[in-house]
Design an enzyme around this catalytic site. Structure first.
Site, PDB file in Angstrom:
ATOM      1  CB  THR A 267      35.193  13.069 -36.936  1.00  0.00           C
ATOM      2  OG1 THR A 267      36.149  12.233 -37.616  1.00  0.00           O
ATOM      3  CG2 THR A 267      35.243  12.749 -35.465  1.00  0.00           C
ATOM      4  CG  PHE A 394      41.126  19.046 -36.485  1.00  0.00           C
ATOM      5  CD1 PHE A 394      40.721  17.804 -36.954  1.00  0.00           C
ATOM      6  CD2 PHE A 394      40.905  20.160 -37.301  1.00  0.00           C
ATOM      7  CE1 PHE A 394      40.124  17.659 -38.207  1.00  0.00           C
ATOM      8  CE2 PHE A 394      40.315  20.031 -38.549  1.00  0.00           C
ATOM      9  CZ  PHE A 394      39.918  18.771 -39.002  1.00  0.00           C
ATOM     10  CB  CYS A 401      42.745  15.523 -34.788  1.00  0.00           C
ATOM     11  SG  CYS A 401      42.223  14.317 -35.996  1.00  0.00           S
TER      12      CYS A 401
HETATM   13  C1  HEM Z   1      36.524  16.320 -39.404  1.00  0.00           C
HETATM   14  C2  HEM Z   1      37.187  15.289 -38.978  1.00  0.00           C
HETATM   15  C3  HEM Z   1      37.802  15.149 -37.603  1.00  0.00           C
HETATM   16  C4  HEM Z   1      37.595  15.864 -36.452  1.00  0.00           C
HETATM   17  C5  HEM Z   1      36.655  17.043 -36.246  1.00  0.00           C
HETATM   18  C6  HEM Z   1      38.453  15.308 -35.432  1.00  0.00           C
HETATM   19  C7  HEM Z   1      38.559  15.800 -34.135  1.00  0.00           C
HETATM   20  C8  HEM Z   1      39.431  15.301 -33.186  1.00  0.00           C
HETATM   21  C9  HEM Z   1      39.596  15.857 -31.861  1.00  0.00           C
HETATM   22  C10 HEM Z   1      38.863  17.066 -31.297  1.00  0.00           C
HETATM   23  C11 HEM Z   1      40.535  15.101 -31.224  1.00  0.00           C
HETATM   24  C12 HEM Z   1      41.057  15.322 -29.796  1.00  0.00           C
HETATM   25  C13 HEM Z   1      40.154  14.657 -28.783  1.00  0.00           C
HETATM   26  C14 HEM Z   1      40.552  14.923 -27.354  1.00  0.00           C
HETATM   27  O1  HEM Z   1      41.328  15.831 -27.041  1.00  0.00           O
HETATM   28  O2  HEM Z   1      40.020  14.198 -26.493  1.00  0.00           O
HETATM   29  C15 HEM Z   1      40.946  14.051 -32.136  1.00  0.00           C
HETATM   30  C16 HEM Z   1      41.865  13.068 -31.844  1.00  0.00           C
HETATM   31  C17 HEM Z   1      42.145  12.017 -32.681  1.00  0.00           C
HETATM   32  N1  HEM Z   1      41.727  11.863 -33.979  1.00  0.00           N
HETATM   33 FE1  HEM Z   1      40.533  13.101 -35.018  1.00  0.00          FE
HETATM   34  N2  HEM Z   1      39.138  14.250 -35.978  1.00  0.00           N
HETATM   35  C18 HEM Z   1      38.777  14.121 -37.294  1.00  0.00           C
HETATM   36  C19 HEM Z   1      39.252  13.190 -38.202  1.00  0.00           C
HETATM   37  C20 HEM Z   1      40.122  12.172 -37.910  1.00  0.00           C
HETATM   38  C21 HEM Z   1      40.628  11.210 -38.854  1.00  0.00           C
HETATM   39  C22 HEM Z   1      40.312  11.207 -40.355  1.00  0.00           C
HETATM   40  C23 HEM Z   1      41.431  10.337 -38.155  1.00  0.00           C
HETATM   41  C24 HEM Z   1      42.222   9.160 -38.647  1.00  0.00           C
HETATM   42  C25 HEM Z   1      42.520   8.935 -39.889  1.00  0.00           C
HETATM   43  C26 HEM Z   1      41.413  10.769 -36.761  1.00  0.00           C
HETATM   44  C27 HEM Z   1      42.073  10.135 -35.730  1.00  0.00           C
HETATM   45  C28 HEM Z   1      42.208  10.664 -34.456  1.00  0.00           C
HETATM   46  C29 HEM Z   1      43.002  10.020 -33.408  1.00  0.00           C
HETATM   47  C30 HEM Z   1      43.711   8.668 -33.525  1.00  0.00           C
HETATM   48  C31 HEM Z   1      42.958  10.867 -32.291  1.00  0.00           C
HETATM   49  C32 HEM Z   1      43.656  10.660 -30.961  1.00  0.00           C
HETATM   50  C33 HEM Z   1      45.016  11.337 -31.021  1.00  0.00           C
HETATM   51  C34 HEM Z   1      45.839  11.131 -29.744  1.00  0.00           C
HETATM   52  O3  HEM Z   1      45.348  11.387 -28.655  1.00  0.00           O
HETATM   53  O4  HEM Z   1      46.989  10.753 -29.896  1.00  0.00           O
HETATM   54  N3  HEM Z   1      40.615  11.887 -36.662  1.00  0.00           N
HETATM   55  N4  HEM Z   1      40.254  14.201 -33.328  1.00  0.00           N
END
Ligand code: HEM
Length: 469
Positions: A267, A394, A401
């Site tokens: 991402t 996010f 996120c």
């Molecule tokens: C620009 C960077 C990023 C964007 C745009 C982004 C976007 C998102 C979005 C939209 C979700 C929710 C998905 C859903 O509702 O189905 C999410 C969940 C998550 N993201 Fe990110 N993310 C980014 C960076 C990161 C980074 C750097 C990490 C880890 C170091 C990360 C780890 C996670 C995890 C583990 C989830 C699941 C959370 C849960 O359901 O408990 N993401 N992200």
């Protein structure tokens, strides 16, 4: 529920707009203003209900009425990512346990610990670009290197060796195989085409997923052998709980590590690439950013954690990039119980929706020119004046996120390092196009770095003594 749909729907085939296989979500974002705020699409029988309007998305984000839904695409990832945080069901006990365990790995103190790693990776990137001055660099490939190294070293003390040699680590190839396979499988499974076709996508996810499992098993083994005393995410997962055994079981630790290595880089690399594209087109934005970086960083070769957080304009550049190019293009929500939307549409328990974030980010509330790149949309007063649910790169609620602050710190640091050191020139005639493999990334983006006319020292020197497994 009868809903509007994109124009020129064909019998059996459905909506031609969704047949843009390279970037189906982007194609929907382009037509959404003529159909929204809530509409349906169907392709070969696979139906989605899509929300783009600010009001309806605010309702779907209401945790009392709606919750995260995996949706067909995330379900397709389960053979590779199991019940890791991203793909776990809301009720999963492993989600609860892992969420509780890993939240401290994203505290402000934890971010401070990751900062030196981020500086180190930034320096490896500038070393590489310095060797290629005046020649075109493959921006998405290099941003993938940066983001994969940063998460690998921060989360697990592991270097993928991305800046050694010219190729990408096999992890990246297998990840792309999984992401693309799950897209194909998710679509075919719900279409009226024969089910054996979907099975081919599922096979691809399993095949590449198995390779990713071998890679992360090796990382875990290496950690166990070295008995490293680090304080990272992997250490948290391996540390014994009150009863002397780790809180998460072996299989779940493996799924969490795959999840973090993928979600933590794929991402961010896309977002950095889109930001660099806009910077190459907007010398006025570069000038404003450089003025800020010079003022806040002075001539230090190694900016501190605080000096990164003070770069408010660069942060706005990143926020605006994610508005125009949310690299997770959508998220799914499902109804907790029967309810009625303010549009008058009745909804039954478990009905689900896709929030198309790029559509939401072009809602009329953003003003008359939503396609313009304008970082000043994120000036504090303007942010305060807008409804909170208008900007959701996010995700939302409990399942939003966990790595948001990590991504923001890393991105601001990398962008500032590059803006400070290089002028970036686009190839003549380049037109931005998006590729989607669940996440979005610019297609064939090459930029030519030259040393900026006003050059300050590089951000940090790599300590050659520092070795990673
Ligand atoms: C620009 C960077 C990023 C964007 C745009 C982004 C976007 C998102 C979005 C939209 C979700 C929710 C998905 C859903 O509702 O189905 C999410 C969940 C998550 N993201 Fe990110 N993310 C980014 C960076 C990161 C980074 C750097 C990490 C880890 C170091 C990360 C780890 C996670 C995890 C583990 C989830 C699941 C959370 C849960 O359901 O408990 N993401 N992200």
């Amino acid at each position: 529920m009868t809903l509007p749909h994109p124009p020129r729907r064909l019998p059996l085939l459905g909506d031609p707009v969704t047949m843009n296989l390279r970037a189906p979500m982007q194609a929907l974002v382009d037509v959404a203003p003529r159909i929204g705020p809530l509409f349906e699409t169907t392709t070969l029988g696979a139906r989605y209900v899509i929300a783009v309007g600010a009001d309806v998305v605010a309702e779907l984000n209401d945790e009392k009425r709606f919750a995260k839904h995996l949706g067909p695409e995330l379900e397709g990832l389960v053979p590779a990512a199991g019940d890791g945080l991203f793909t776990a069901e809301n009720e999963s006990t492993n989600w609860q346990a892992a969420h509780q365990l890993l939240v401290p790995a994203f505290s402000q103190q934890a971010m401070r610990n990751y900062h030196p790693v981020m500086l180190e990776v930034a320096a490896e990137l500038t070393d590489k670009w310095d060797r290629r001055l005046g020649g075109a660099v493959d921006v998405p490939a290099d941003m993938t290197r940066v983001a994969l190294e940063t998460i690998g070293r921060s989360a697990a003390g592991y270097s993928f060796g991305s800046f050694e040699g010219t190729g990408q680590h096999p992890f990246v190839r297998h990840m792309i195989g999984v992401l693309k396979g799950s897209l194909v499988e998710a679509f075919l499974r719900r279409s009226w085409l024969p089910k054996w076709m979907a099975a081919a996508g599922a096979w691809q996810v399993r095949r590449h997923g198995d390779q990713m499992k071998l890679i992360v098993d090796e990382i875990v083994e290496e950690r166990r052998r070295s008995q490293g005393n680090t304080d990272d995410l992997l250490a948290l997962m391996l540390r014994p709980g009150a009863d002397g055994t780790p809180i998460l079981d072996e299989a779940n630790i493996r799924y969490q590590l795959i999840t973090f290595l993928v979600a933590g880089h794929e991402t961010t690399s896309g977002a950095l690439s889109f930001a660099l594209h806009h910077l190459s087109m907007r010398p006025d934005v570069v000038d404003a950013a450089r003025e800020e970086i010079d003022r806040v960083w002075g001539d230090t070769s190694s900016p501190s954690f605080e000096q990164v957080t003070k770069l408010r304009y660069v942060r706005r550049v990143f926020d605006e990039t994610l508005r125009l190019h949310p690299t997770v293009p959508g998220y799914f929500r499902k109804a907790r119980h029967d309810t009625t939307l303010s549009t008058g549409h009745p909804v039954q328990a478990d009905d689900w929706f896709l929030v198309l974030v790029g559509g939401l980010h072009r809602d009329p509330l953003w003003g008359p020119d939503p396609d313009e790149f304008d970082p000043d949309r994120f000036l504090p007063d303007l942010v305060r004046a807008r409804p909170g649910h208008l900007y959701k790169p996010f995700g939302t609620g409990l399942r939003s996120c966990i790595g948001r602050q990590f991504a923001i710190h890393e991105a601001v640091l990398i962008l500032a390092t590059l803006i400070r050191r290089y002028d970036l020139t686009a190839n003549p005639g380049y037109r931005l196009r998006t590729s989607e493999r669940l996440t979005a990334i610019p297609r064939r983006l090459r930029l030519t770095p030259t040393i900026a006319s006003r050059t300050l020292p590089r951000s940090a020197d790599v300590d050659p003594a520092k070795r990673y497994v």
